[in-house]
Design a protein around this motif. Structure first.
Motif, PDB file in Angstrom:
ATOM      1  N   SER A  53      33.575   9.364 -24.989  1.00  0.00           N
ATOM      2  CA  SER A  53      34.902   8.942 -24.553  1.00  0.00           C
ATOM      3  C   SER A  53      35.595  10.087 -23.819  1.00  0.00           C
ATOM      4  O   SER A  53      35.264  11.260 -24.002  1.00  0.00           O
ATOM      5  CB  SER A  53      35.757   8.502 -25.749  1.00  0.00           C
ATOM      6  N   LYS A  54      36.581   9.740 -23.004  1.00  0.00           N
ATOM      7  CA  LYS A  54      37.277  10.738 -22.198  1.00  0.00           C
ATOM      8  C   LYS A  54      38.140  11.665 -23.054  1.00  0.00           C
ATOM      9  O   LYS A  54      38.305  12.843 -22.739  1.00  0.00           O
ATOM     10  CB  LYS A  54      38.132  10.047 -21.138  1.00  0.00           C
ATOM     11  N   ASP A  55      38.719  11.124 -24.133  1.00  0.00           N
ATOM     12  CA  ASP A  55      39.605  11.944 -24.955  1.00  0.00           C
ATOM     13  C   ASP A  55      38.891  12.612 -26.128  1.00  0.00           C
ATOM     14  O   ASP A  55      39.510  13.300 -26.940  1.00  0.00           O
ATOM     15  CB  ASP A  55      40.788  11.117 -25.463  1.00  0.00           C
ATOM     16  N   GLY A  56      37.570  12.415 -26.238  1.00  0.00           N
ATOM     17  CA  GLY A  56      36.815  13.060 -27.295  1.00  0.00           C
ATOM     18  C   GLY A  56      36.948  12.434 -28.663  1.00  0.00           C
ATOM     19  O   GLY A  56      36.532  13.021 -29.668  1.00  0.00           O
ATOM     20  N   ASN A 208      24.545   6.039 -22.478  1.00  0.00           N
ATOM     21  CA  ASN A 208      25.566   6.194 -21.445  1.00  0.00           C
ATOM     22  C   ASN A 208      24.989   6.845 -20.188  1.00  0.00           C
ATOM     23  O   ASN A 208      25.646   7.668 -19.541  1.00  0.00           O
ATOM     24  CB  ASN A 208      26.754   7.008 -21.974  1.00  0.00           C
ATOM     25  N   PRO A 243      26.207   3.001 -18.855  1.00  0.00           N
ATOM     26  CA  PRO A 243      27.656   3.166 -18.977  1.00  0.00           C
ATOM     27  C   PRO A 243      28.341   1.817 -19.131  1.00  0.00           C
ATOM     28  O   PRO A 243      27.912   0.808 -18.545  1.00  0.00           O
ATOM     29  CB  PRO A 243      28.043   3.834 -17.644  1.00  0.00           C
TER      30      PRO A 243
END
Length: 289
Positions: A53-56, A208, A243
């Protein structure tokens, strides 16, 4: 190329009825398998972020969390007859290897040989330490634990003297239905993961990855085979989760690379999301047939 689905079952949405219905719908749609990730606990603060994820952070519903993979697969095994069940991935270095060997061979026994044992070393330092192990030596511990399990699955009586595991004249039954043992599918992108796939694996799992990145990883995998004096055989499975945003029409690129199984991410588990996503995955099954 076979098509499966990756479903991170989470409470409170993943009720018994939802999981039972989903498994039967997936099987009815002709999917090859259901794969499920593993985390026994999540933390408000992490040393390293979740790479997916982008925010970890792993997105979880308010007040909810990930279901246990072993119990969920036992439930799904009873609700289906053909679907394979894949751990994507089981976090071996933070598990007890004797208990894990028993759980997985029991799942294989009760599902009549439908289990794929995807393994990895994990990214969550806090989780590894909470389970009673050190973070820094998780790779070496994974190797030892896999050797313990492989021997318990294949030998009638086992003696083992390692750094973390020691026992004498141990018996573990029933043995797995699949022979010589449950297929071990190794996940990860580091050199150690590719070496582990060559040593232990019946396949390699990439998560991914688009086709371009998959091609690069396969080059590294083949390099690991060459270093071991071997060549990747046709019976060695390549399994990829694309993805989430990737178009279904673009997934034919995996077949051109020789990917054996594409495990499409389900995404959300709200009924309306499942009703939209599952037919899309089913259409890919028909195109791949």
């Amino acid at each position: 190329m076979k098509i499966g689905v990756f479903a991170t079952f989470m409470s409170p949405l993943a009720t018994p009825q939802m999981i039972r219905d989903f498994g039967r719908r997936a099987e009815g749609a002709g999917l090859d398998s259901i794969w499920m990730g593993e985390h026994v606990a999540l933390f408000d603060k992490n040393t390293y972020g979740y790479p997916g994820s982008k925010d970890g952070r792993i997105p979880t519903p308010p007040g909810g969390g990930m279901l246990d993979v072993t119990a969920t697969f036992g439930f799904l095994a009873a609700a289906t007859t053909r679907l394979r069940l894949g751990t994507g991935v089981a976090l071996v270095p933070q598990r007890n290897p004797v208990y894990t060997a028993k759980e997985m061979c029991t799942l294989d026994w009760l599902s009549n040989g439908r289990l794929d044992f995807g393994i990895g070393v994990g990214w969550n330092k806090e989780e590894v330490e909470a389970c009673g192990y050190r973070w820094e030596d998780r790779g070496a511990r994974c190797d030892e634990f896999m050797e313990v399990m492989r021997r318990l699955w294949t030998e009638p009586v086992v003696d083992f003297a390692g750094k973390w595991v020691k026992f004498e004249t141990m018996r573990l039954d029933p043995k797995p239905i699949q022979k010589p043992y449950i297929p071990i599918i190794v996940g990860g992108y580091a050199d150690a993961a590719f070496r582990r796939a060559v040593e232990f694996g019946a396949g390699w799992y990439g998560f991914n990855l688009d086709p371009a990145r998959t091609r690069g990883m396969l080059d590294k995998l083949d390099g690991a085979f060459a270093k071991a004096g071997r060549t990747r055989g046709k019976d060695f499975q390549i399994i990829i989760t694309p993805p989430m945003a990737m178009a279904m029409d673009a997934m034919q690129g995996y077949a051109e690379l020789g990917v054996d199984r594409v495990i499409v991410n389900l995404g959300g588990q709200k009924p309306e999301q499942v009703d939209k996503r599952l037919p899309e995955i089913a259409s890919l099954v028909r195109k791949a047939a």
